[in-house]
Design a protein around this motif. Structure first.
Motif, mmCIF file in Angstrom:
data_model
loop_
_atom_site.group_PDB
_atom_site.id
_atom_site.type_symbol
_atom_site.label_atom_id
_atom_site.label_comp_id
_atom_site.label_asym_id
_atom_site.label_seq_id
_atom_site.Cartn_x
_atom_site.Cartn_y
_atom_site.Cartn_z
ATOM 1 N N UNK A 61 24.594 20.318 31.955
ATOM 2 C CA UNK A 61 23.431 20.395 31.543
ATOM 3 C C UNK A 61 22.788 21.598 31.809
ATOM 4 N N UNK A 62 22.904 21.721 33.308
ATOM 5 C CA UNK A 62 21.954 22.491 34.164
ATOM 6 C C UNK A 62 22.562 23.992 33.405
ATOM 7 N N UNK A 63 24.053 24.107 33.915
ATOM 8 C CA UNK A 63 24.689 25.774 33.516
ATOM 9 C C UNK A 63 23.965 25.933 31.719
ATOM 10 N N UNK A 64 23.764 25.574 30.843
ATOM 11 C CA UNK A 64 23.869 25.460 29.643
ATOM 12 C C UNK A 64 22.229 26.257 29.393
ATOM 13 N N UNK A 65 21.565 25.422 29.814
ATOM 14 C CA UNK A 65 19.578 25.169 30.084
ATOM 15 C C UNK A 65 18.981 26.462 30.222
ATOM 16 N N UNK A 66 19.663 26.799 31.408
ATOM 17 C CA UNK A 66 19.672 28.617 32.331
ATOM 18 C C UNK A 66 19.987 29.318 31.645
ATOM 19 N N UNK A 67 21.707 29.732 31.786
ATOM 20 C CA UNK A 67 22.637 30.216 31.482
ATOM 21 C C UNK A 67 22.478 30.527 29.387
ATOM 22 N N UNK A 68 22.591 28.993 29.596
ATOM 23 C CA UNK A 68 22.828 29.316 27.361
ATOM 24 C C UNK A 68 24.086 29.194 27.744
ATOM 25 N N UNK A 69 24.953 29.826 26.364
ATOM 26 C CA UNK A 69 26.386 29.628 26.285
ATOM 27 C C UNK A 69 26.926 30.793 26.898
ATOM 28 N N UNK A 70 26.475 31.892 27.973
ATOM 29 C CA UNK A 70 26.929 32.653 27.705
ATOM 30 C C UNK A 70 27.926 32.923 29.651
ATOM 31 N N UNK A 71 29.008 33.756 29.144
ATOM 32 C CA UNK A 71 29.769 34.100 30.409
ATOM 33 C C UNK A 71 30.282 35.206 30.351
ATOM 34 N N UNK A 72 29.855 35.934 31.741
ATOM 35 C CA UNK A 72 29.984 37.142 32.289
ATOM 36 C C UNK A 72 30.967 37.754 32.612
ATOM 37 N N UNK A 73 31.629 38.967 31.613
ATOM 38 C CA UNK A 73 32.815 38.776 32.594
ATOM 39 C C UNK A 73 33.033 40.420 32.933
ATOM 40 N N UNK A 74 33.819 40.518 34.523
ATOM 41 C CA UNK A 74 33.879 41.718 34.404
ATOM 42 C C UNK A 74 35.376 42.180 35.676
ATOM 43 N N UNK A 75 35.770 43.693 36.104
ATOM 44 C CA UNK A 75 37.261 43.438 36.949
ATOM 45 C C UNK A 75 37.489 43.719 38.291
ATOM 46 N N UNK A 76 37.722 43.035 39.232
ATOM 47 C CA UNK A 76 38.216 43.923 40.211
ATOM 48 C C UNK A 76 38.208 45.198 40.012
ATOM 49 N N UNK A 77 38.169 46.339 40.795
ATOM 50 C CA UNK A 77 38.941 47.803 41.240
ATOM 51 C C UNK A 77 38.580 47.445 43.358
ATOM 52 N N UNK A 78 40.275 47.710 43.303
ATOM 53 C CA UNK A 78 40.461 47.842 44.864
ATOM 54 C C UNK A 78 40.518 49.723 45.094
ATOM 55 N N UNK A 79 39.785 49.956 45.828
ATOM 56 C CA UNK A 79 39.532 51.178 46.437
ATOM 57 C C UNK A 79 41.127 51.847 47.396
ATOM 58 N N UNK A 80 41.245 50.998 48.487
ATOM 59 C CA UNK A 80 41.890 50.843 49.456
ATOM 60 C C UNK A 80 42.355 49.811 50.487
ATOM 61 N N UNK A 81 43.728 49.368 51.007
ATOM 62 C CA UNK A 81 44.088 48.341 51.456
ATOM 63 C C UNK A 81 44.083 48.147 52.892
ATOM 64 N N UNK A 82 43.865 49.614 53.149
ATOM 65 C CA UNK A 82 44.109 49.973 54.672
ATOM 66 C C UNK A 82 42.605 49.551 55.353
ATOM 67 N N UNK A 83 43.663 48.385 56.378
ATOM 68 C CA UNK A 83 42.294 47.612 56.788
ATOM 69 C C UNK A 83 42.493 47.742 58.081
ATOM 70 N N UNK A 84 41.681 47.390 59.523
ATOM 71 C CA UNK A 84 41.275 46.690 61.105
ATOM 72 C C UNK A 84 41.982 45.790 61.308
ATOM 73 N N UNK A 85 41.341 44.717 60.479
ATOM 74 C CA UNK A 85 41.214 43.474 60.863
ATOM 75 C C UNK A 85 42.377 42.434 60.982
ATOM 76 N N UNK A 86 42.334 41.628 61.634
ATOM 77 C CA UNK A 86 43.776 40.787 61.772
ATOM 78 C C UNK A 86 43.597 38.981 61.338
ATOM 79 N N UNK A 87 43.478 38.704 59.502
ATOM 80 C CA UNK A 87 43.362 38.026 59.086
ATOM 81 C C UNK A 87 44.313 37.203 59.075
ATOM 82 N N UNK A 88 44.431 36.548 59.716
ATOM 83 C CA UNK A 88 45.429 35.821 59.031
ATOM 84 C C UNK A 88 45.954 35.504 57.775
ATOM 85 N N UNK A 89 45.264 34.933 57.225
ATOM 86 C CA UNK A 89 45.489 34.497 55.406
ATOM 87 C C UNK A 89 45.335 35.708 54.668
ATOM 88 N N UNK A 90 45.172 36.846 54.769
ATOM 89 C CA UNK A 90 45.235 38.090 53.753
ATOM 90 C C UNK A 90 46.311 38.991 54.533
#
Length: 461
Positions: A61-90
């Motif tokens: 109800x809250x979703x439809x009341x505020x946003x209506x039936x709209x769903x925004x579409x987008x796409x990710x664009x990765x430009x680099x995977x060079x990283x200095x971090x040690x995130x063990x899950x990534x």
């Protein structure tokens, strides 16, 4: 960790919900009011199937009341995977010897964008690993944003570039804002201090407070649209949601507004990461659905983003429970949109994906459920952001403009990119919407539609 009271959160996790209290909270949500931490914790604790069904109905109800039936579409664009971090899950972990490192040139970034424009995309989320040199990073980010905006296909250009990149100084955030970015997105990953320190073992990201401060620095630089979120599966998801809501309360108190968007990614397997293959705190689909619904009720005017980490079935279901933005046909590796998909032969992706559908297939699925796929970015180009956006959203004024802009962008997509069966469904839904519009709105819409038929593109209110 700054702004996060772990003792309070742990006490809230002990709440045993009573039916009368749950009903009272759900009644409050119908007024589109923010929930307190205690109220959110109560809803998160609901397990009774009958009450849970009511929580889901309220979120819808809250979703439809505020946003209506709209769903925004987008796409990710990765430009680099060079990283200095040690995130063990990534998969981009600096210590990961499996990952093939890539750093796209500005020409390659423009070429990738042109491929996306040919498919009908208008909104991009630009992502990159955290390379060692911060000075080089900001120069690269700014030039990359400009390269994306410079790309063109048959008169079509990207309308909005959001970015998800490493924390930086206030003056560098100002440069990004001047380059025309939309939302600055940064995930805390986990709000649990001990878990954060255990999982981030190298690089600038080791300091959890520095990461939290980045959102403040973005606000200080004049970026009033920010996006936050945890990576679900690193710690107890209920703790993460309440901690994030506590972070939001802090932002609202200090800046008058909270985040423009919240993302709720679940951890997925990643090349070279045993941890990602066997997370310590996995959550079930039912727990995941519940937390999305509770978020929609807790922060009703905040966008909720769902990535292609989730299955098509889960994503299709969650647009009914609060999700307002979804990514489409994502690739999570630099240069991933080559026509022949050469990147699939290499271990250069950040994590695994579960929804491989094309943009057209996702649009078709949304249309089949009666949802309106939207490629709109008008608010950001009209400076309806931050507090200004909320001032219009809370009394419901924004919905009128959003529906018109969404219908215009949908017609443009149907005319220029959609397959015949998607066109048929799209125009059928447009007719249904036209029958609901008042005379003034219908007149404006018909004017825009006539212009589209005559070759005009990118008009909005």
């Amino acid at each position: 960790m700054k702004h996060i009271d772990e003792a309070k959160i742990n006490s809230l996790l002990k709440i045993v919900p009573e039916a009368k209290e749950v009903e009272k909270i759900l009644e409050k949500t119908k007024q589109l009011k923010r929930l307190t931490l205690e109220e959110s914790a109560t809803l998160l604790a609901v397990t009774d199937p009958g009450l849970l069904k009511k929580v889901y109905a309220a979120a819808s109800y809250v979703k439809d009341t505020i946003y209506g039936r709209r769903v925004v579409l987008f796409i990710p664009l990765y430009i680099s995977n060079i990283c200095a971090n040690g995130c063990v899950y990534c998969g981009f972990n600096v210590n990961n010897k499996v990952t093939v490192r890539k750093h796209l040139s500005l020409e390659q970034i423009k070429q990738q964008t042109e491929i996306l424009l040919k498919r009908g995309h208008k909104r991009i989320l630009m992502l990159a690993g955290e390379a060692p040199s911060t000075k080089d990073n900001i120069d690269y980010y700014v030039d990359a944003v400009k390269a994306i905006y410079s790309a063109e296909y048959k008169g079509s250009k990207i309308k909005r570039v959001n970015i998800n990149v490493a924390p930086m100084k206030v003056e560098d955030f100002k440069r990004l804002k001047a380059a025309g970015i939309g939302t600055y997105q940064l995930f805390q990953e986990t709000y649990h201090d001990a878990t954060y320190r255990k999982l981030h073992i190298a690089g600038p990201k080791m300091d959890p407070d520095k990461r939290l401060d980045a959102i403040d620095d973005a606000f200080a630089a004049g970026i009033d649209d920010v996006g936050i979120g945890p990576l679900l599966g690193l710690y107890d998801h209920r703790f993460e949601i309440l901690a994030m809501l506590m972070h939001i309360e802090y932002l609202e108190k200090k800046y008058g507004i909270g985040p423009h968007t919240i993302s709720v990614p679940r951890i997925e397997p990643a090349p070279g990461s045993e941890y990602a293959d066997n997370p310590e705190h996995p959550l079930t689909d039912e727990e995941f659905k519940k937390l999305v619904a509770v978020l929609r009720l807790s922060v009703p005017y905040t966008g909720i983003i769902m990535s292609t980490r989730e299955t098509p079935e889960m994503r299709d279901e969650l647009v009914n429970l609060g999700v307002s933005q979804v990514s489409a046909e994502s690739k999570v590796t630099p240069g991933g949109y080559e026509e022949e998909d050469e990147h699939n032969k290499h271990n250069d992706r950040q994590f695994s994906l579960n929804d491989q559908r094309s943009l057209d297939e996702i649009a078709q699925s949304l249309l089949g459920q009666g949802y309106l796929p939207s490629f709109c970015a008008a608010c950001y180009r009209k400076n309806r952001t931050g507090e200004h956006f909320m001032d219009m959203a809370k009394p419901g004024e924004i919905k009128h403009m959003c529906d018109i802009n969404a219908l215009v962008t949908l017609k443009e997509y149907l005319e220029d990119f959609a397959k015949p069966d998607v066109k048929e469904k799209g125009y059928k839904l447009i007719e249904e919407y036209k029958n609901k519009l008042d005379a003034q709105s219908l007149e404006l819409l018909e004017k825009f539609f006539k212009n589209i038929d005559n070759g005009v593109r990118d008009e909005y209110v």
